[in-house]
Design an enzyme around this catalytic site. Structure first.
Site, PDB file in Angstrom:
ATOM      1  N   HIS A 189       7.542  -1.342   8.921  1.00  0.00           N
ATOM      2  CA  HIS A 189       6.734  -0.679   7.885  1.00  0.00           C
ATOM      3  C   HIS A 189       6.849   0.561   7.619  1.00  0.00           C
ATOM      4  O   HIS A 189       5.747   1.273   6.714  1.00  0.00           O
ATOM      5  CB  HIS A 189       5.276  -1.117   8.183  1.00  0.00           C
ATOM      6  CG  HIS A 189       4.512  -1.394   6.856  1.00  0.00           C
ATOM      7  ND1 HIS A 189       4.977  -2.293   5.738  1.00  0.00           N
ATOM      8  CD2 HIS A 189       3.380  -1.247   6.420  1.00  0.00           C
ATOM      9  CE1 HIS A 189       3.882  -2.333   4.727  1.00  0.00           C
ATOM     10  NE2 HIS A 189       3.318  -1.755   5.267  1.00  0.00           N
ATOM     11  N   HIS A 305       0.163   2.025   9.779  1.00  0.00           N
ATOM     12  CA  HIS A 305       0.762   2.122   8.585  1.00  0.00           C
ATOM     13  C   HIS A 305       1.838   3.170   9.028  1.00  0.00           C
ATOM     14  O   HIS A 305       1.708   4.289   9.195  1.00  0.00           O
ATOM     15  CB  HIS A 305       0.016   2.186   7.383  1.00  0.00           C
ATOM     16  CG  HIS A 305      -0.085   1.170   6.732  1.00  0.00           C
ATOM     17  ND1 HIS A 305      -1.181   0.015   6.914  1.00  0.00           N
ATOM     18  CD2 HIS A 305       0.557   0.739   5.620  1.00  0.00           C
ATOM     19  CE1 HIS A 305      -1.020  -1.036   5.887  1.00  0.00           C
ATOM     20  NE2 HIS A 305       0.216  -0.416   5.062  1.00  0.00           N
ATOM     21  N   SER A 355      -4.436   3.084   8.970  1.00  0.00           N
ATOM     22  CA  SER A 355      -3.867   4.300   8.339  1.00  0.00           C
ATOM     23  C   SER A 355      -3.373   5.286   9.398  1.00  0.00           C
ATOM     24  O   SER A 355      -4.147   5.681  10.313  1.00  0.00           O
ATOM     25  CB  SER A 355      -4.662   5.042   7.287  1.00  0.00           C
ATOM     26  OG  SER A 355      -4.257   6.164   6.832  1.00  0.00           O
ATOM     27  N   GLU A 552       1.054  -8.587   6.247  1.00  0.00           N
ATOM     28  CA  GLU A 552       0.410  -7.431   6.826  1.00  0.00           C
ATOM     29  C   GLU A 552      -0.925  -8.119   7.018  1.00  0.00           C
ATOM     30  O   GLU A 552      -2.101  -8.011   6.215  1.00  0.00           O
ATOM     31  CB  GLU A 552       0.251  -6.241   6.242  1.00  0.00           C
ATOM     32  CG  GLU A 552       1.646  -5.570   5.737  1.00  0.00           C
ATOM     33  CD  GLU A 552       1.420  -4.254   4.877  1.00  0.00           C
ATOM     34  OE1 GLU A 552       0.697  -3.738   5.110  1.00  0.00           O
ATOM     35  OE2 GLU A 552       1.897  -4.432   3.744  1.00  0.00           O
ATOM     36  N   TYR A 600      -0.394  -9.141   2.015  1.00  0.00           N
ATOM     37  CA  TYR A 600      -1.456  -9.007   2.924  1.00  0.00           C
ATOM     38  C   TYR A 600      -1.982 -10.456   3.519  1.00  0.00           C
ATOM     39  O   TYR A 600      -1.990 -11.384   2.682  1.00  0.00           O
ATOM     40  CB  TYR A 600      -2.489  -8.090   2.355  1.00  0.00           C
ATOM     41  CG  TYR A 600      -1.902  -6.723   2.452  1.00  0.00           C
ATOM     42  CD1 TYR A 600      -2.520  -5.899   3.327  1.00  0.00           C
ATOM     43  CD2 TYR A 600      -0.960  -6.170   1.684  1.00  0.00           C
ATOM     44  CE1 TYR A 600      -2.079  -4.355   3.315  1.00  0.00           C
ATOM     45  CE2 TYR A 600      -0.612  -4.743   1.891  1.00  0.00           C
ATOM     46  CZ  TYR A 600      -1.149  -3.827   2.753  1.00  0.00           C
ATOM     47  OH  TYR A 600      -0.909  -2.602   2.646  1.00  0.00           O
TER      48      TYR A 600
END
EC number: 3.5.1.23
Length: 812
Positions: A189, A305, A355, A552, A600
Site C-alpha cells: 500500500h 498506511h 495513518s 482495505e 475499503y
C-alpha cells in the site's frame, strides 16, 4: 527474566545515520514485545530534542547516546509463561522457499499511484521497488502449497494477477501447481510508486490511462521472485511471534471508529497507549531451513498506511514498509543465523483507518489548530488545509525523514521478534497446507446475517466523502468527510455524477445512507470502472490462517473478519492434533489489499458515518458481512481431510482482464539528445567540497549532475541508475558501496528542453554521519534513445571526492 543483550554493531551502524542526525520534534516511540503465549516487558525511547541539538554540534555524542539508549540496549526483555516449545521434526516441517526481484517501473513522467493527483508525476527514484515471494508447502503432498507475494505497490490487482498466473503456466510443468487457488498478490500500500498498471478505469484516469511498461515490470519481477522461491524450496520449519509496536500508527478516522459499539471497543481498550483505536500487534513468521538451520526469511503483518511520503513527493519509493524491509535485509547480511539472500516481507494488515502520521492532523493555515474531529476541516470549513503530520513533519523533504522513521520503528519491532524466536522457538504445528480462492459477484449478493436478517450487497458506488480524501491526502475540491452530499458541494459535481450514471432509486436505497457521487459499478463503457466481481481467498498451514483481503479493511472490520474465521477454524481444526498433542488454537492474520483493489471495507456502524472510508466501501453497508459470509462458506476446504476446492472454470465466473484494451494517453519517449558540444554522461556539475570539522558534516550531501537521458528507455531492473564507488586503496580498484537500493542515494531527472530532447540527471548522496573516510565518486548509468528508436547504454562518472577526517576536498 531473560535479556538478549546489546544489539550488533551492524544494527548500530544502520541506525546511527538516521537517528543521530535529525530533529525529533518531541516524537517518542515505544515498542513492546509480546510473543504468542508469552508476556514481555520492553521499553523503547528515541533520542529527545535536546540530544538532537547536541548531535548537530559534535558527532561523538551520537555514538555515546546510541550505545546507551534503552531502545537499543534493551531490544528484548521477556518473561516466558511457559517453556519454549520443541519442534517435532515430522509434524512441524514444511516445504519453504523465498525469493525477491525488482519490479521498479517508470520513475519519471508517469503519475504516482495512491493520492489520485494528476499533478503528482514522477521525477526520479529514492528506492527501488521489489516483489518478495514466500512459498509454504506440504512436505508429503507437495501439490498442497501456496505463494504469498508482497509487492511494493499500492495494492494487488486483477490484471497483474492474471499476468502472473499466465506467466507461471508458461514456465513449464513444475509450475503448473500454481493457480488462482494458491497465489495471493498483495501490496504494501505504498503511495510512492508509479501508477498506470491497474485493471479498472477509475484508478487509470489520473495516470492518463494504462502504462504497459510499468505493468510488465511488475509481472516480470513478481514471476522472477516466485521462480527464485520455487527453485529454493526445501524442508524447513516456521516459527511465529507477535509484538506490541507503539508510535508507528494512529487512527485517522477516530470519529467513525467510535461509532462502533462501546462494549466491543472496550474489549480492545487495554491501556492509554493501547486503547484499541488501531491494532498495535505485529505478527511474524520466521522461515528456517532444515539443512543447516539458517533462516531464509521472515514475513510480518502490521497495519499502517503507506502515506509517509506525502502527496507532493515525486520520487519513487517503497514508503515505510519498503524502508523496514531494506533495513532488516541489510542487517541480516551480517548475521551467521541468516542465509544468503535473506528476504524480509512487511505485509499490510487491516490498514483502512490507520495513518503513519502519528502527530495527528493539523490545519496548515496559520491558526495552529488541529483539524476538526468530526470531518477533518479547518476554519474555512474546507479540508484542503488539513494535513497529517509525521514524526519529522518540519523537515522539508516531502515526508522522507518521517517515512524512514516509521519504517525504522517497524524494523526494530521485527528485529526484536526475530531475536526472541532465535532463542525461543514457537513453531507452527501440523503438516497441513490448504488454500482456497473464489471469484464472487458483490453487485447483488443476498444472504442472511447471524441474527437471521436477510440483506444484500449493491453494485459498486462511491460516496461524496470519497472525493474529500483524508488528512493524509486531502481532496482537491469542495468536499468534506462525513457531511458531504449533493446539497453541500458544488452543483457542478451533481451534473458530473448524473452524466456518468444517474443512480436508480433502488441503488440509492441499497447504498443508503451513502449519498452516491459516482455510481461506478453500473458503468461499463469503455470498460468497467471498478470491480463488482471480487476475490475471496484464505491460506492455512498448521494452525496459522491468512485471510487475504481485496480491500482495505478498517481496524474493527478486520477484527470482526478475523474473529469469525478464528471461531470457525477452532471448530474445524478439532481432532487434527497428532502424536497425542493438544490442538493449537488458530492464529489468524489479515493481509491485503490483495488480488484486486476493491477500495475499503468498514463496519456497518462506520459506514453510517460516511467519512472517507465509509464512502469508499463499494458494495453498501453489508460489505463486510458479505465478505465474512463467503469466507466462512468456503472455510471447510481448509480442513486437513478436505478435497480440493471447486474449479474456477466449473463456476464460470471471472472478472475481466482489461490489460489489452485499456486506454492510454501516456506519451512515449521520442528521442534523447545531448546539448551542443556535450556527450551523454558528461559531468555538468561536479561533486562539491565538503567540510568535516573533525566530526559532524558541515555539508550533508555530495551532488553531481550529468548530461542525461530518459530513464524510461531502460528500467534497469535488477540493476541501478546511480551508484557511489569507493577506492580500495590496497587493490587500487573501485568498489560499489551505494546503489538504487539504498535510501541515502537519490536519483533526480529533469527535462531541460522537450523539443530538443535534452535532460539532466542529478545524483545526490545524503552522507551518513558514520561514512568512512576515503576516495569516492558518483556513477551514473543511463540509456539514450535515438530518433530512429535504437537504445544505447552509457556511463558517467564524477571526479574523485576525498573525504578525510579533518577537512574534505575535491580532487580534480
Amino acid at each position: 527474566m531473560a535479556n538478549t543483550g546489546p544489539p550488533s554493531e551492524k544494527l548500530l551502524a544502520l541506525l546511527k545515520p538516521e537517528l543521530g542526525s535529525r530533529e525529533k520534534d518531541g516524537a517518542t516511540t515505544t515498542v513492546q514485545e509480546k510473543p504468542i503465549r508469552r508476556t514481555s516487558v520492553f521499553s523503547s525511547k528515541f533520542l529527545r530534542r535536546g540530544l538532537a541539538i547536541c548531535c548537530l554540534i559534535i558527532f561523538i555524542p551520537i555514538v555515546t547516546q546510541l550505545v546507551q539508549s534503552p531502545a537499543l540496549l534493551n531490544l528484548c526483555r521477556w518473561v516466558p509463561e511457559t517453556s519454549p516449545t520443541t519442534p517435532n521434526a515430522k509434524t512441524d516441517q514444511y516445504l519453504l522457499g523465498v525469493g525477491k526481484a525488482d519490479i521498479t517501473g517508470p520513475v519519471v513522467e508517469v503519475n504516482l499511484m495512491g493520492y489520485a493527483d494528476p499533478k503528482q508525476v514522477g521525477t526520479g527514484l529514492r528506492q527501488r521497488l521489489y516483489s518478495r515471494a514466500f512459498i509454504v508447502g506440504n512436505v508429503d503432498q507437495p501439490k498442497d502449497r501456496f505463494v504469498y507475494l508482497v509487492l511494493d505497490t499500492q495494492s494487488g490487482d486483477t490484471a497483474i494477477r492474471y499476468g502472473i498466473i499466465h506467466a507461471l503456466r508458461n514456465l513449464g510443468p513444475s509450475y503448473a501447481v500454481y493457480s488462482h487457488h494458491n497465489v495471493a498478490v498483495t501490496g504494501t500500500h505504498s503511495h510512492a510508486g508509479p501508477a498506470g498498471w491497474l485493471n479498472y478505469l477509475l484508478p487509470q484516469i489520473t495516470s492518463k490511462g494504462f502504462d504497459r511498461q510499468g505493468y510488465q515490470a511488475i509481472i516480470d519481477g513478481a514471476v522472477l521472485s516466485i521462480r527464485r522461491a520455487h527453485e529454493s524450496l526445501q524442508p524447513g520449519s516456521l516459527s511465529v511471534g507477535t509484538t506490541k509496536l507503539f508510535g508507528a500508527n494512529i487512527n485517522r478516522s477516530l470519529f467513525a471508529y467510535l461509532a462502533n459499539p462501546e462494549e466491543e471497543r472496550a474489549r480492545y481498550n487495554i491501556s492509554t497507549e493501547d486503547d484499541g483505536s488501531v491494532e498495535k500487534d505485529m505478527t511474524m513468521l520466521k522461515f528456517q531451513r532444515a539443512s543447516d538451520g539458517k533462516d531464509i526469511g521472515v514475513l510480518t503483518w502490521f497495519p499502517v498506511h503507506g502515506t509517509s511520503m506525502l502527496g507532493n513527493n515525486t520520487l519513487i519509493a517503497g514508503d515505510n514498509k519498503g524502508v523496514a524491509a531494506y533495513l532488516l535485509e541489510k542487517t541480516m547480511r551480517g548475521r551467521d543465523t541468516a542465509a544468503e539472500n535473506f528476504v524480509a516481507g512487511f505485509s499490510q494488515a487491516n490498514v483502512g483507518d490507520t495513518s503513519p502520521n502519528v502527530l495527528g492532523a493539523w490545519c496548515e493555515d496559520g491558526s495552529g489548530q488541529m483539524c476538526s474531529f468530526e470531518n477533518s476541516t479547518c476554519s474555512d470549513g474546507k479540508s484542503q488545509a488539513c494535513h497529517a503530520r509525521g514524526p519529522f513533519f518540519r523537515v522539508p523533504d516531502n515526508g522522507a525523514s518521517s517515512c524512514f522513521e516509521i519504517g525504522t520503528r517497524q524494523f526494530i519491532a521485527a528485529l526484536n521478534i526475530y531475536e526472541f524466536l532465535e532463542a525461543h522457538s514457537n513453531p507452527v504445528r501440523g503438516p497441513w497446507v490448504k488454500s482456497f480462492h473464489t471469484f464472487h459477484n458483490m453487485s447483488g449478493y443476498s444472504f442472511q446475517l447471524s441474527n437471521g436478517t436477510k440483506v444484500q450487497t449493491c453494485p459498486a458506488a462511491l460516496g461524496y466523502s470519497f472525493a474529500a480524501g483524508t488528512s493524509d491526502g486531502p481532496g482537491a475540491f469542495d468536499f468534506t468527510q462525513h457531511d458531504g452530499d449533493e446539497d453541500t458541494t458544488s452543483p457542478v459535481w451533481k451534473v458530473v455524477s448524473h452524466l456518468l450514471k444517474d443512480a436508480s432509486e433502488e441503488q440509492r436505497a441499497c447504498q443508503s445512507p451513502k449519498p452516491i457521487l459516482l455510481d461506478v459499478g453500473e458503468v461499463s463503457k469503455p470498460y468497467q470502472w471498478t470491480p463488482n466481481v471480487v476475490d475471496v481467498q484464505v491460506f492455512r498451514f498448521g494452525q496459522f490462517v491468512i485471510v487475504v483481503s481485496p480491500g482495505e479493511a478498517t481496524t474493527m472490520a478486520g477484527r470482526r473478519w478475523k474473529e469469525a474465521v478464528r471461531n470457525a477454524a477452532s471448530l474445524l481444526f478439532q481432532g487434527e492434533a497428532q502424536s497425542g498433542s493438544e490442538p493449537s488454537a488458530p492464529i489468524v492474520v489479515l493481509g491485503g489489499p490483495a488480488n484486486s483493489y476493491t477500495h475499503y471495507i468498514t463496519t456497518e456502524e462506520e459506514y453510517s458515518i460516511q467519512r472517507y472510508e465509509g464512502a469508499s466501501t463499494l458494495y453498501g453497508p453489508h460489505t463486510l458481512a458479505a465478505y465474512i459470509n463467503v469466507t466462512l462458506s468456503f472455510l471447510p476446504y481448509l480442513a486437513a481431510s478436505a478435497a480440493d476446492p471447486p474449479s474456477h472454470v466449473d463456476k464460470g465466473l471471472f472478472p475481466p482482464d482489461n490489460s489489452n484494451r485499456s486506454l492510454s494517453f501516456i506519451s512515449g519517449v521520442v528521442m534523447d539528445r545531448p546539448p551542443l558540444f556535450k556527450q551523454f554522461g558528461d559531468v555538468v556539475k561536479d561533486c562539491h567540497e565538503l567540510n568535516f570539522w573533525n566530526g559532524p558534516l558541515r555539508t550533508k550531501t555530495i551532488n553531481a549532475t550529468f548530461v542525461g537521458a530518459n530513464p524510461r528507455n531502460n528500467l534497469r531492473l535488477e540493476g541501478t541508475f546511480a551508484a557511489v564507488e569507493r577506492l580500495n586503496e590496497s587493490t587500487g580498484t573501485w568498489e560499489q558501496v551505494r546503489s538504487d537500493e539504498d535510501w541515502s542515494l537519490v536519483y533526480n531527472w529533469r527535462r531541460v528542453n522537450k523539443v530538443m530532447g535534452t535532460s539532466e540527471v542529478e545524483i545526490v548522496w545524503e552522507l551518513e554521519p558514520w561514512v568512512e573516510p576515503g576516495n569516492y565518486r558518483i556513477v551514473y548509468y543511463g540509456d539514450s534513445k535515438s530518433f530512429g528508436g535504437s537504445i544505447t547504454a552509457f556511463e558517467g562518472r564524477s571526479s574523485v571526492c576525498q573525504l578525510a577526517a579533518g577537512r574534505s576536498k575535491l580532487v580534480l
